[in-house]
Design a protein around this motif. Structure first.
Motif, short mmCIF file in Angstrom:
data_model
loop_
_atom_site.label_atom_id
_atom_site.label_comp_id
_atom_site.label_asym_id
_atom_site.label_seq_id
_atom_site.Cartn_x
_atom_site.Cartn_y
_atom_site.Cartn_z
N TYR A 69 0.84 -1.19 0.00
CA TYR A 69 0.00 0.00 0.00
C TYR A 69 0.88 1.25 0.00
CZ TYR A 69 -3.75 -3.25 0.93
OH TYR A 69 -4.64 -4.28 0.81
N ASN A 70 0.36 2.33 -0.57
CA ASN A 70 1.17 3.55 -0.66
C ASN A 70 1.12 4.36 0.64
OD1 ASN A 70 -1.04 5.51 -0.73
ND2 ASN A 70 -1.40 4.88 -2.86
N LYS A 71 1.93 5.41 0.71
CA LYS A 71 2.06 6.20 1.94
C LYS A 71 0.75 6.85 2.39
CE LYS A 71 6.97 7.19 1.45
NZ LYS A 71 8.00 8.19 1.30
N LYS A 72 -0.03 7.35 1.45
CA LYS A 72 -1.31 7.98 1.82
C LYS A 72 -2.28 6.95 2.39
CE LYS A 72 -1.16 11.78 -1.48
NZ LYS A 72 -1.76 12.36 -2.69
N GLN A 73 -2.31 5.77 1.79
CA GLN A 73 -3.19 4.70 2.28
C GLN A 73 -2.77 4.27 3.69
OE1 GLN A 73 -2.47 2.12 -1.07
NE2 GLN A 73 -4.50 2.53 -1.93
N ILE A 74 -1.47 4.09 3.88
CA ILE A 74 -0.94 3.68 5.19
C ILE A 74 -1.27 4.74 6.25
CG2 ILE A 74 1.20 3.28 6.51
CD1 ILE A 74 0.44 0.89 4.72
N ALA B 185 -3.55 3.69 9.45
CA ALA B 185 -2.85 3.50 10.72
C ALA B 185 -3.27 4.50 11.79
CB ALA B 185 -1.34 3.57 10.48
N LYS B 186 -4.48 5.01 11.73
CA LYS B 186 -4.93 6.00 12.71
C LYS B 186 -5.83 5.42 13.80
CE LYS B 186 -4.31 10.25 10.30
NZ LYS B 186 -4.72 11.63 10.21
N ALA B 187 -5.94 4.14 13.92
CA ALA B 187 -6.83 3.55 14.91
C ALA B 187 -6.37 3.88 16.33
CB ALA B 187 -6.90 2.04 14.73
N SER B 188 -7.32 4.26 17.16
CA SER B 188 -7.02 4.65 18.54
C SER B 188 -7.42 3.57 19.53
CB SER B 188 -7.79 5.93 18.87
OG SER B 188 -9.18 5.65 18.87
#
Length: 157
Positions: free
Chosen positions: A32-37, A41-44
């Motif tokens: 996956y690209n940087k924007k997708q990652i 990856a923002k789950a709290s």
């Protein structure tokens, strides 16, 4: 290494959220690209505490360190993540086996999942069949995923 699997506790939320983010950044970046990652990856910890109210989450531990987790909501595997240093050491296999047993005992006959490109081979090895390739929307990003299913059969112990 002796893997212990148990149910999620709310006190696991911070460590689980951290491992989730780190795994996405380290393992999934090859597919996956940087924007997708970044959006993925923002789950709290708050989100994982909320998720635990209406789903089953199992935690894998090595000693007292969280090394993986799996989430089932209704009949869908919503998440399966293994710490980057434990990939290939049967953590995912053990988590999935434990979850399959719970699902079967609860009358679930078919599991569904939206597999990442990264995890597709893992699910294939566990008996899942690909229905179609599709996109999963996370905020402003569309991530390629595979819709997959598996018919559950009683396992021999």
């Amino acid at each position: 290494m002796k893997i212990k699997i148990r149910r999620f506790r709310v006190t696991d939320a911070i460590e689980l959220a951290r491992m989730h983010r780190e795994t996405i950044r380290a393992v999934n970046r090859k597919d996956y690209n940087k924007k997708q990652i970044k959006v993925w990856a923002k789950a709290s910890a708050k989100r994982w505490r909320e998720n635990s109210k209406n789903s089953i989450i199992l935690i894998a531990l090595d000693k007292n360190k969280l090394i993986g987790f799996i989430q089932l909501k209704d009949s869908e595997v919503k998440a399966l993540y293994v710490h980057k240093n434990y990939i290939g050491r049967n953590v995912g296999k053990n988590l999935f086996g434990s979850l399959e047993d719970i699902a079967y005992k609860n009358g679930i006959k078919k599991l569904k999942c939206m597999s990442t490109v990264t995890a597709k081979n893992f699910y294939n090895k566990r008996g899942f069949k690909t229905i179609r390739k599709t996109k999963f929307q996370i905020r402003n990003q569309k991530l390629p995923v595979y819709e997959m299913v598996k018919i559950l059969k009683q396992r021999n112990f």
